[in-house]
Every structure is written in C-alpha cells, then in structure tokens.
Design an enzyme around this catalytic site. Sequence first.
Site, mmCIF file in Angstrom:
data_model
loop_
_atom_site.group_PDB
_atom_site.id
_atom_site.type_symbol
_atom_site.label_atom_id
_atom_site.label_comp_id
_atom_site.label_asym_id
_atom_site.label_seq_id
_atom_site.Cartn_x
_atom_site.Cartn_y
_atom_site.Cartn_z
ATOM 1 N N GLY A 1 -2.158 -2.934 -4.954
ATOM 2 C CA GLY A 1 -2.375 -4.337 -5.305
ATOM 3 C C GLY A 1 -2.146 -4.643 -6.772
ATOM 4 N N ILE A 2 -1.668 -3.677 -7.549
ATOM 5 C CA ILE A 2 -1.488 -3.891 -8.985
ATOM 6 C C ILE A 2 -0.375 -4.904 -9.253
ATOM 7 C CG2 ILE A 2 -0.777 -2.766 -11.136
ATOM 8 C CD1 ILE A 2 -2.270 -0.263 -10.133
ATOM 9 N N ARG B 1 1.236 0.410 -4.387
ATOM 10 C CA ARG B 1 0.573 0.108 -3.123
ATOM 11 C C ARG B 1 -0.948 0.061 -3.273
ATOM 12 N NH1 ARG B 1 3.981 -0.380 0.695
ATOM 13 N NH2 ARG B 1 2.316 -0.450 2.255
ATOM 14 N N TYR C 1 5.937 -12.609 -2.973
ATOM 15 C CA TYR C 1 6.187 -13.878 -3.649
ATOM 16 C C TYR C 1 6.002 -15.058 -2.704
ATOM 17 C CZ TYR C 1 8.219 -11.045 -7.394
ATOM 18 O OH TYR C 1 8.408 -10.138 -8.402
#
Length: 309
Positions: free
Chosen positions: A222-223, A220, A259
């Site tokens: 953004g990786i 959580r 996605y």
Amino acid sequence: MAAAALKLSPYSDPRQQCFQTEFKPTKGRTFLSSRNPLLPLPKPHRYSFKCCCLPSSSSSSTNSITPFQYYSFLDEPFRGSRVLTNEELEKLKALESFVYLQELESGSLWVRVMRTEDLDLTVRLLALSFAESMFMSLQYETLLRFFVNQYLLERRASMPHAVTLVGFYREQGGKRGEELAGTVEVCFDKRGATASPPTPTAPNSSPYICNMTVTKELRRRGIGWHLLKASEELISRMTSSKEVYLHCRMIDEAPFNMYIKAGYNVIQTDGVLILLTLQRRKYLMCKKLPVSNSFPESCISESGEEINV
C-alpha cells in the site's frame, strides 16, 4: 570522442521509476532534464498544516510514528542566489512542515519532502528502478546515479514550485529501523513544470505527479497508494488549481487500476507512432481534487478497500 548524454523524461508509475531515455551525441557531458522526529514550526502561517492520516485504531506502540525535527530548506546550498518572493517563502515553510503519516498493516509510513541527507538514498532507489524498468544491466548503475543525481539537484532548485517527496517505512516489531520506502515528484505550477514533458502532454500550469517508485522489497504493502495520497494532500494546500495530472504506461495494469480507484480518468492516449521512438504508450490521466479550505485537525483514515502496490 562524443559523449552520450542521457535525456530523462519522467512519468508516473507507483511500482517503479519510469524515465524515458534518449541518447544524443554531444561534445561534452551535459544533463538535459525533462520535467527523525520533527518538531512543529515555532510560528504558524497560512500555509502551515498537519497531514496526519492515522487509522482511529492505531495505538501508541513502539513502532508508532513520532514528530520530526524542524528543518529549514533556506539553509540548503541548492537554492543558489535566487531571491524568493514572500509567497515563495511561505510555501517553502509549508514544505518544511509537511508530513503525511499512515499506519499500515505491516508497519508505519511517513512521507515528507526530501532533504539533503536523503539525496544519496533517493538517487540509488531511482537508478535501480530505472535500470529495472529498462532491463538494463546493473553495471550502468553508476552512470545512472550520476544523471539522476543531477536531475534531482536541478529539480530541487525549482522549489517551492516543484518538490520531491520521500516515504520512510518502519516494520512492526522489526529491528532494521526506518528505511526508504519510495519517492514521488510533484510539480505545482508552470515554473515547476519539466522542460520536456512526456506525451501526451499535460498542461504545464497544472499540478503534475511523476517519478513515483517504491523499494522493490516493500512493494504490495500500500506504499504506492499513500505516496499518491500524500502528493494530492500537498497539492491541495499548495495550489489553487484542483486539476492534477499524471501518466501511466498502458502495460501497467495494477497502477492503472489504482489510479482509476483513486478517481483519475484517461483523457488522452499515446498514438502508436510513439513506438517508433522505443517508448511505451502511455495514458494521460486527470483528477479533480475536492475543494479543501483547511485540513481537519482530527486524523483521517482511508476508506474502502486499498489496492496494494
């Protein structure tokens, strides 16, 4: 007594590793696969490029990401005796120089190709994530590590047709230093395709992203998003095909939304009969990458709201 051979068939999930499992009786132990600062290269070549994705507001603080030392995959024992063509050598050099940099709100992230010294950490991360996704006891971790280690070594032998990327994270103001934040596998062409891909089956001649996982304590942030973007950047430079495929389990709502935001569309869905094999139903998703003849010299920041994974 028959041994249990673990068949690993990977598909993509930015929060956790998602191997499918199949236990088969065998007469022996076999592995059945499915599918610090870095200096620039001394001599540029047609595949050489920078992949710097740093926000324009980033500053040269003590936590900023610095270049990495030059590293040669030609010196690694995993290559064996296979003779590489000139084109393969050029692509291998491109993988050596690849680095994707990103300043996040909470720290710095850089993504590069997995090296020999990264293997143990990557194996541990994948084994833990696999056990988590399958609700398996951690007492099986040692066995899982063995099979995952064999899988990664096998996949590295297919370089430069497929590659495992690793992301390292350094927290702002943190004293822990850099730590492994996640990993993802990228297949570029038919020679890098996995032997037993998951269903619905993607074209084995097209680029394919799979086996994405993020360290549990670093999710959580953004990786997962940037592992995906790093994969796409590398694909756009390593192949002429602009269609990239991945799988997403139907129950994984957050990755699916990510996605969709990234431009992937569902083109096929697993049938209900797949449930009889004790597997989760999956979407096969596809995205057409934009044509890019050269990577811009200036740093680029991600636009729009980012989905944290």
